[in-house]
Design an enzyme around this catalytic site. Structure first.
Site, short mmCIF file in Angstrom:
data_model
loop_
_atom_site.label_atom_id
_atom_site.label_comp_id
_atom_site.label_asym_id
_atom_site.label_seq_id
_atom_site.Cartn_x
_atom_site.Cartn_y
_atom_site.Cartn_z
N ASP A 239 -35.43 48.72 51.92
CA ASP A 239 -34.05 48.55 52.37
C ASP A 239 -33.25 49.79 51.96
OD1 ASP A 239 -31.79 47.41 53.49
OD2 ASP A 239 -32.02 45.50 52.46
N GLU B 251 -22.85 41.46 53.61
CA GLU B 251 -23.54 41.73 52.35
C GLU B 251 -22.65 41.45 51.14
OE1 GLU B 251 -26.45 44.90 52.24
OE2 GLU B 251 -26.10 45.34 54.35
#
Length: 848
Positions: A329, A529
């Site tokens: 990621d 997020e």
């Protein structure tokens, strides 16, 4: 907010279908000290329907034999399109690029599929250019199409996963995957960073809406269908053809179970829980043939997943038989112990095959090359990673398909955002809605009534779509950015007018003629997020005006239907009490006409569409009742997992208690900016042209040219800090403000200080003031010029100033609306992050 005064020439402005699906084994605990223990033999041995092809493996052998070590290292690097040019791809033989959320070709938001195709062609041509003697290996481009191809203007935007989880319809999920893949293919891209298969267990997490459910059974069923929709069905014609794309199961493993719901946090689960709850979606995705898996930012029992060879290699690749590649990621390898964004042999050796390194890719390429040459990374490990990447590229047909613009679906604008795809999205909206309250059988409504539509979410397609929509956070969008889309208001107006009624839009709920009913659309503003992490599940603290609007309409004798937009269950007892009917609409996306389809009768007064959605997550009884999951000991939610009402139900919800259950201070009173503004705080910039320009999105400027430019930048994680650059044309400021004042007198008496981190890029040329505002005519400041000027350039420092210092210069801390404001009339460039309150003993921190 209007300008009221400038305090001194030194510049401060005071302005004011599934079972539980949980199969628990013995409670095998990992080690509680040192590295956690994994037992691969206790994990399922799986097999993919995508079998190894000996001829393909032989072709890979031939390519590997021709590649230089530099080319091989290039294949394991993925940079971001804002920081990688086609020339870079050619020179470094990069294997992949991505566009992050809100990143567009040429950094231009309003691009169309042809613009994406042009850039995709340029990268592809660079990757297969053999003029330097290198191998021709097509690049693979990844994108976050998590609820449609939502980085591109005009795409079909589907409901976020939480709404799809409410629908309980796996076949629908496959059709959504097919439509998403088809629209990605129109733009020439190859790879979707989806589906998210997290099983969220604490709804405070800012990514809860990306999860289908707290129930691993739902996630398991949906993961397989979404993979089949995106890639096609393995073993039959159409698999990974030109109308399909490569799928990614993410984020491996346990990101939905972090303590406190903290993004990128630590999952304390036992190994059995990690496997049976959080592994569920990966088991079905692998059995459906998923070709890539993305590793998680998070940790398991104190160890970062990106550094766990036990999970990435021993379990995923060896025990579970995954033969695709593992992608990291966004700079997550840099969080592994001993690593940085530009150097991390540990993550690669643990099993990361493709580094996602948006900006520092060149340094990472150089360091990884050096580590291979030194033996820190073995050639065997490098060849394994490159083999996996080449295998996926070959399975996807990238070596034969030609450049992106030459492919069958490329540039097919009739396919992009097509009526057929929008019809699937509207169907998904209808199936996702959950009716929580319908006292007196108010719903369904007749179409021949006078309907007032209120609330700030009624005619806001960006708000109803949520994060990961055009931009990363889903903010800074207008309805004009969504051609062909339908707001909730649009759908209501069309329904009412088709039945001979009258619909009136009034965001604040004001009206001249008494309506028969009011539909109020409200809820969470978009986030993504960590910027969506919360400390409690209380909704109303950050949005106090919503319940006031509901109560105002009730007091006027108007029946109220609430349409609640949210990315998770929230404590909304006051809002439920002030509503006659209440619908959890989640984040429906671009085809919100599906809301009106359900809440209104057909023109002949029959019920056209009943409520079908069932809660995919348990709904809290108090603001602090989390974690809250079906099967928990003492499970006692307000609305249980799977709850739903339909039009055949005759059940009135009684008055609910309105005590939040919160003891002590809310973090939003003590944390103002962490990764972004913490609700209810919002960030603004201003100068004499307009003192209140919302600083949403990745870049904001004052109305007066570029007098002040505020840009989202990376400090520790993606866009968790802000760079403010003043040109010195006139006074300008950046500040945080909330609609409702807070009282910090107790904190001031207790020696609490305003604390924030700052990095000076360019020293001030004039006075710099740090201020607080307590109303239109109330506010003051302290001078921090010498403080900033005295610090070394380019180093993060921490500013600590006691609240009492602001009280001493006239700030009324009992009515504070702006706890943080920086202003100057000179040139200055600085970065700030983590604005909060902390203890500071009297005398230790003198006032400036």
């Amino acid at each position: 907010m209007r300008a009221t005064k400038v305090v001194t020439a030194a510049v401060i402005v005071a302005i004011s279908l599934f079972g539980m699906g949980i199969v628990m084994g013995a409670d095998e605990e990992g080690s509680t000290s040192g590295s956690p223990v994994i037992h691969p033999d206790r994990w399922p041995a799986l097999s993919s329907p995508v079998l190894l092809d000996p001829e393909m493996e032989s072709a890979i052998d031939e390519i590997l034999a021709r590649m230089s070590v530099e080319e091989k290292v290039g294949q394991v690097i993925q940079g971001e399109i804002r920081h990688v040019t086609p020339a870079d791809v050619k020179a470094y033989h990069l294997g992949s690029v991505l566009n992050g959320g809100g990143s567009h070709p040429g950094n231009a938001k309003h691009t169309d599929p042809e613009d994406w195709l042009a850039v995709a062609d340029a990268y592809w041509e660079a990757s297969v250019d053999t003029s330097d003697g290198g191998a021709a290996i097509p690049i693979i481009w990844g994108t976050d199409a998590v609820h449609g191809h939502t980085n591109v203007i005009g795409a079909t935007i589907f409901p976020h996963n939480i709404g799809l989880g409410a629908a309980r319809d796996p076949e629908l999920i496959r059709r959504i995957g097919e439509a998403t893949a088809a629209e990605i293919a129109v733009t020439g891209l190859d790879w979707d960073f989806g589906p998210v298969v997290a099983v969220v267990r604490d709804d405070r997490w800012g990514r809860t809406y990306e999860s289908y459910s707290e129930d691993p059974g739902i996630v398991r069923a949906y993961a397989a269908e979404m993979v089949k929709g995106l890639q096609g069905v393995a073993g039959i014609p159409g698999f990974l053809d030109s109308r399909h794309v490569i799928a990614t199961a993410k984020h491996f493993l346990g990101d939905g179970g972090t303590a406190g719901g903290k993004d990128q946090g630590d999952n304390p689960s036992s190994e059995a829980e990690l496997r049976d709850i959080h592994g569920a979606g990966y088991f079905s995705a692998i059995k459906a043939g998923v070709q890539t898996v993305m590793a998680s930012f998070s940790s398991w029992r104190g160890r970062k997943i990106h550094g766990s060879s036990e999970l990435l290699t021993d379990v995923l690749k060896e025990r579970m038989g995954f033969d695709g590649f593992v992608v990291g990621d966004w700079n997550a390898h840099g969080q592994v112990e001993g690593c940085s964004n530009d150097s991390c042999a540990a993550a690669f050796n643990a099993g990361i095959d493709l580094f996602m390194v948006p900006e520092d890719w060149k340094a990472l390429w150089e360091n990884t090359l050096a580590q291979v040459r030194s033996g820190e990374i073995s050639m065997e490990r490098l060849d394994d990673a490159v083999r996996r990447i080449l295998r996926v590229k070959m399975r996807a047909g990238l070596f034969e398909r030609g450049k992106p613009s030459s492919r069958p679906s490329a540039g097919d604008l009739e396919l992009f955002g097509s009526p057929e795809h929008r019809a699937v999205a509207r169907e998904a909206v209808r199936e996702s809605l959950v009716l929580l309250k319908n006292n007196g059988g108010l719903l369904p409504l007749r179409r021949d009534q006078r309907v007032l539509v209120a609330g700030d979410g009624a005619d806001d397609i960006g708000k109803q779509s949520g994060g990961w929509t055009i931009s990363w956070q889903g903010d800074d969008n207008e309805n004009a950015d969504f051609p062909g889309a339908t707001s909730i208001w649009d759908g209501i107006r069309a329904a009412v007018e088709s039945g001979g009624g009258t619909a009136v839009l009034s965001a604040d709920g004001s009206f001249e003629q008494q309506p028969d009913v009011a539909i109020v659309v409200f809820g969470e503003d978009p986030y993504a997020e960590f910027q969506g992490d919360r400390d409690t599940l209380e909704y109303g603290y950050s949005r106090p005006g919503d319940v006031k609007l509901l109560k105002k309409l009730q007091a006027a004798g108007v029946p109220v239907v609430s349409i609640f937009l949210s990315g998770r269950p929230l404590w909304i007892n006051p809002e439920l009490n002030a509503s006659d009917a209440f619908v959890a609409a989640w984040l429906p996306g671009s085809e919100a006409g599906g809301v009106a389809d359900v809440i209104f009768r057909s023109a002949d007064r029959s019920i056209g569409h009943d409520f079908r959605g069932k809660l995919p997550f348990s709904w809290p009884r108090t603001a602090v009742q989390t974690p809250l999951n079906i099967g928990d000991e003492g499970y006692d939610p307000l609305f249980p997992f799977g709850f739903s009402l339909t039009y055949s139900d005759r059940w009135d919800l009684r008055e609910l208690p309105e005590e939040t259950g919160i003891v002590g201070s809310l973090s939003s009173r003590t944390v103002y900016f962490k990764g972004g503004p913490v609700a209810p705080w919002k960030l603004f910039v201003g100068d004499s042209v307009d003192w209140a320009v919302p600083a949403s999105g990745s870049r904001t400027t004052t109305r007066h040219s570029d007098n002040l430019v505020v840009t989202a930048v990376d400090r520790q994680v993606q866009e968790d800090a802000r760079l403010a650059r003043w040109s010195g044309e006139e006074v300008a400021m950046v500040y945080l403000r909330a609609d409702e004042a807070i009282d910090l007198t107790r904190e001031a008496n207790g020696g609490i200080a305003l604390v924030f981190d700052v990095l000076v890029d360019e020293s001030p040329t004039s006075g710099v003031m740090l201020g607080m505002i307590c109303g239109d005519e109330c506010g003051s400041r302290v001078d921090v010029t010498d403080l900033l000027a005295g610090w070394p350039i380019g180093e993060w420092q921490t500013v600590t100033i006691r609240l009492s210092c602001f009280a001493d210069v006239g700030v009324d801390l009992a009515h504070l609306t702006t706890p943080f404001l920086i202003a100057t009339d000179g040139e200055l460039a600085l970065r700030f992050a983590d604005v909060r309150l902390e203890s500071a003993a009297e005398g230790q921190v003198p006032c400036p």
